[in-house]
Design a protein around this motif. Structure first.
Motif, mmCIF file in Angstrom:
data_model
loop_
_atom_site.group_PDB
_atom_site.id
_atom_site.type_symbol
_atom_site.label_atom_id
_atom_site.label_comp_id
_atom_site.label_asym_id
_atom_site.label_seq_id
_atom_site.Cartn_x
_atom_site.Cartn_y
_atom_site.Cartn_z
ATOM 1 N N ALA A 78 110.676 29.241 113.691
ATOM 2 C CA ALA A 78 111.627 29.602 114.802
ATOM 3 C C ALA A 78 111.026 30.664 115.551
ATOM 4 C CB ALA A 78 112.912 30.004 114.210
ATOM 5 N N PRO A 79 110.621 30.625 117.013
ATOM 6 C CA PRO A 79 110.332 31.716 117.759
ATOM 7 C C PRO A 79 111.183 32.950 117.856
ATOM 8 C CG PRO A 79 110.762 29.787 118.915
ATOM 9 C CD PRO A 79 110.879 29.338 117.733
ATOM 10 N N ASP A 80 110.853 34.037 118.021
ATOM 11 C CA ASP A 80 111.457 35.221 118.400
ATOM 12 C C ASP A 80 111.628 35.532 119.846
ATOM 13 O OD1 ASP A 80 112.369 34.950 115.798
ATOM 14 O OD2 ASP A 80 110.658 36.526 115.073
ATOM 15 N N LEU A 81 112.639 36.317 120.329
ATOM 16 C CA LEU A 81 112.649 36.877 121.560
ATOM 17 C C LEU A 81 113.134 38.123 121.769
ATOM 18 C CD1 LEU A 81 112.300 35.733 124.876
ATOM 19 C CD2 LEU A 81 114.897 35.454 124.577
ATOM 20 N N TYR A 82 112.585 38.996 122.635
ATOM 21 C CA TYR A 82 112.801 40.379 122.619
ATOM 22 C C TYR A 82 112.975 40.766 124.241
ATOM 23 C CZ TYR A 82 111.562 40.418 117.619
ATOM 24 O OH TYR A 82 111.466 40.216 116.559
ATOM 25 N N MET B 102 106.646 30.231 125.793
ATOM 26 C CA MET B 102 107.029 29.941 124.351
ATOM 27 C C MET B 102 106.904 28.173 124.002
ATOM 28 S SD MET B 102 110.206 32.719 124.129
ATOM 29 C CE MET B 102 110.348 32.310 122.158
ATOM 30 N N GLY B 103 106.535 27.544 125.177
ATOM 31 C CA GLY B 103 106.657 26.232 124.966
ATOM 32 C C GLY B 103 107.734 25.242 125.463
ATOM 33 N N PHE B 104 108.563 26.048 125.796
ATOM 34 C CA PHE B 104 109.842 25.274 126.472
ATOM 35 C C PHE B 104 109.764 24.762 127.980
ATOM 36 C CE2 PHE B 104 112.006 28.886 123.641
ATOM 37 C CZ PHE B 104 111.746 28.239 122.604
ATOM 38 N N SER B 105 110.432 23.751 128.159
ATOM 39 C CA SER B 105 110.415 23.187 129.278
ATOM 40 C C SER B 105 111.381 23.838 130.287
ATOM 41 C CB SER B 105 110.756 21.692 129.195
ATOM 42 O OG SER B 105 112.136 21.338 128.701
ATOM 43 N N VAL B 106 111.168 23.834 131.705
ATOM 44 C CA VAL B 106 112.278 24.458 132.478
ATOM 45 C C VAL B 106 112.548 23.364 133.551
ATOM 46 C CG1 VAL B 106 111.136 26.733 132.391
ATOM 47 C CG2 VAL B 106 110.081 24.943 133.920
ATOM 48 N N GLN B 107 113.698 23.462 134.373
ATOM 49 C CA GLN B 107 114.195 22.748 135.125
ATOM 50 C C GLN B 107 113.596 22.428 136.385
ATOM 51 O OE1 GLN B 107 118.269 23.768 136.070
ATOM 52 N NE2 GLN B 107 119.002 23.434 134.075
ATOM 53 N N GLU B 108 112.806 23.505 136.983
ATOM 54 C CA GLU B 108 111.782 23.106 137.937
ATOM 55 C C GLU B 108 110.444 23.721 137.738
ATOM 56 O OE1 GLU B 108 113.286 25.506 141.323
ATOM 57 O OE2 GLU B 108 115.160 24.294 141.385
ATOM 58 N N ASP B 109 109.493 22.949 138.054
ATOM 59 C CA ASP B 109 108.262 23.222 137.916
ATOM 60 C C ASP B 109 107.790 24.575 138.486
ATOM 61 O OD1 ASP B 109 107.741 21.056 136.514
ATOM 62 O OD2 ASP B 109 106.836 19.847 138.417
ATOM 63 N N LEU B 110 107.003 25.333 137.743
ATOM 64 C CA LEU B 110 106.659 26.725 138.016
ATOM 65 C C LEU B 110 105.154 26.641 138.887
ATOM 66 C CD1 LEU B 110 107.149 29.717 137.980
ATOM 67 C CD2 LEU B 110 105.485 29.836 136.139
ATOM 68 N N ASP B 111 105.310 26.537 140.287
ATOM 69 C CA ASP B 111 104.193 26.440 140.617
ATOM 70 C C ASP B 111 103.340 27.847 141.128
ATOM 71 O OD1 ASP B 111 102.204 25.455 142.767
ATOM 72 O OD2 ASP B 111 103.316 25.614 144.487
ATOM 73 N N TRP B 112 102.758 28.294 139.928
ATOM 74 C CA TRP B 112 101.982 29.504 139.910
ATOM 75 C C TRP B 112 100.621 29.107 139.046
ATOM 76 C CZ3 TRP B 112 101.575 33.135 135.723
ATOM 77 C CH2 TRP B 112 101.278 34.522 136.333
ATOM 78 N N PRO B 113 99.535 29.427 139.712
ATOM 79 C CA PRO B 113 98.423 29.172 138.837
ATOM 80 C C PRO B 113 97.874 30.101 137.755
ATOM 81 C CG PRO B 113 97.976 29.877 141.072
ATOM 82 C CD PRO B 113 99.269 29.927 141.072
ATOM 83 N N GLY B 114 98.602 31.106 137.542
ATOM 84 C CA GLY B 114 98.393 32.333 136.614
ATOM 85 C C GLY B 114 98.236 31.897 135.122
ATOM 86 N N HIS C 124 118.295 29.147 120.767
ATOM 87 C CA HIS C 124 119.603 29.103 120.161
ATOM 88 C C HIS C 124 119.843 27.476 119.934
ATOM 89 C CE1 HIS C 124 123.317 29.458 117.970
ATOM 90 N NE2 HIS C 124 124.214 28.684 119.201
ATOM 91 N N THR C 125 119.673 26.625 121.022
ATOM 92 C CA THR C 125 120.066 24.917 121.005
ATOM 93 C C THR C 125 118.871 24.636 120.378
ATOM 94 O OG1 THR C 125 120.957 25.226 123.302
ATOM 95 C CG2 THR C 125 120.159 23.325 122.357
ATOM 96 N N LEU C 126 117.632 24.828 120.278
ATOM 97 C CA LEU C 126 116.548 24.013 119.718
ATOM 98 C C LEU C 126 116.371 24.622 118.299
ATOM 99 C CD1 LEU C 126 113.772 24.200 122.304
ATOM 100 C CD2 LEU C 126 115.501 22.122 121.963
#
Length: 363
Positions: A221-225, A64-76, A127-129
């Motif tokens: 605004a993006p939606d989440l289900y 969804m284009g958001f940042s995360v606290q820890e990098d996702l070490d996954w090449p997929g 909700h925050t953004l």
């Protein structure tokens, strides 16, 4: 749902043979994360890289284009455009089966460490953004009667049956999936069968409501289900994994999921990501007893025996840029003010030297 019935109208022995072969393959591959639909700018690479169950929320946040606290070490997942993000992300968790009989051209990855997870962190980010907007956030688990709605979801899904009693009442109304699905060995009078059919009805009603409110996909605004379905797990526990009821339910779920993904994908004009997590059973995370902090030597980083400092978190770059450019602006301001004061003409520019200048003229 008529198209779903057409997908299932085939020779039942051939269906059982197909499901038996897929069950053998599933036993080897294990639980799966399958990407049913995704826009072109969200690139999932073909491969068999395992993804951890506890990293699913971070994966959804990155898509969804958001940042995360820890990098996702996954090449997929490949990095996409900076200014393009999906309008919606739909994650469906199907418990009780390793994988579904889905088309072979769909990207799928093995799932390791299948621990229970939620998308609460992603919902909080939305909700925050987008607090000033009206995003749609829906988290639903019909078997547990667990529901969370935010934003426009309270209006769009106001009439959505969420409790088991409401959903079972919906099955007897007009437009029920019982009128279109080939039940075969499934029964309308059994509790496990009704739970599974109730979850299929929820998927049908959600897609119908989204098709009725297409304007939701036009805001920024993006939606989440997030949906969690456990009907297959109950059928497998009641009849067994090799029973005709479980095989019929598995084929129905596979066809319904494809139809549901197509509807959501069309509502958001091909700008939505639809994922399915199939997990046979969730593993209970292991815990260990903790010791008192007074019993061990205190170090700044418990993961390092060399008393190293903690790694920088994801906010370090933001704070560094704020401090750096603020210091540069303040330094330039001090230089400019000092230069102007040095070259100031006291006779014309400053009131401080006015009396001194008049005294000089009198002398």
């Amino acid at each position: 749902m008529q198209s779903v019935g057409k997908l299932l109208k085939m020779n039942r022995p051939s269906v059982y043979i197909l499901l038996a072969c897929s069950s053998i393959i599933n036993g080897i591959l294990g639980d799966r994360l399958t990407v049913l639909r995704s826009p072109e700018y969200v690139s999932f690479l073909d491969g068999q890289w395992p993804v951890s169950g506890e990293k699913i929320p971070d994966l959804v946040a990155l898509t969804m284009g958001f940042s995360v606290q820890e990098d996702l070490d996954w090449p997929g997942l490949q990095a996409g455009p900076l200014f393009q993000r999906p309008r919606a992300n739909v994650l469906v968790v199907v418990r009780g089966v390793d994988s579904l009989d889905l088309p072979k051209n769909i990207t799928s990855y093995p799932l390791e460490n299948p621990v229970p997870f939620t998308l609460d962190s992603v919902a909080n980010t939305v909700h925050t953004l987008f607090a000033d907007s009206t995003p749609v956030v829906l988290q639903l688990a019909p078997s547990e009667e667990r529901l969370y709605m935010m934003g426009m979801a309270n209006t769009v899904f106001e009439d959505l049956p969420v409790t088991l009693q409401q959903i079972r009442g919906r099955l007897s109304q007009e437009g029920s999936v019982l009128n279109t699905l080939p039940l075969n060995s499934l029964s309308r009078n059994n509790e496990a069968d009704l739970l599974f059919l109730s979850e299929v009805q929820v998927l049908h009603d959600i897609s119908a409501l989204l098709l009725r409110h297409r304007h939701l996909a036009k805001d920024h605004a993006p939606d989440l289900y997030s949906l969690e379905l456990s009907g297959l797990e109950e059928i497998g526990r009641r009849y067994g994994q090799d029973s005709p009821q479980f095989q019929d339910a598995t084929s129905i779920m596979a066809a319904v999921m494809q139809k549901f993904a197509d509807n959501v994908y069309s509502v958001y004009s091909n700008n939505a990501v639809v994922e399915v997590v199939t997990v046979k059973t969730f593993e209970v995370p292991l815990t260990r007893k903790s010791r008192s902090i007074l019993e061990s030597k205190q170090i700044s980083n418990p993961g390092s025996p060399y008393n190293l400092a903690y790694k920088y978190n994801f906010e370090y770059a933001v704070i560094f840029n704020i401090v750096l450019w603020l210091m540069i602006v303040l330094a330039l301001a001090v230089i400019a003010i000092s230069y102007n004061l040095w070259n100031m003409d006291p006779g014309y520019d400053s009131i401080i030297y006015r009396m001194t200048n008049q005294k000089i003229r009198m002398d």
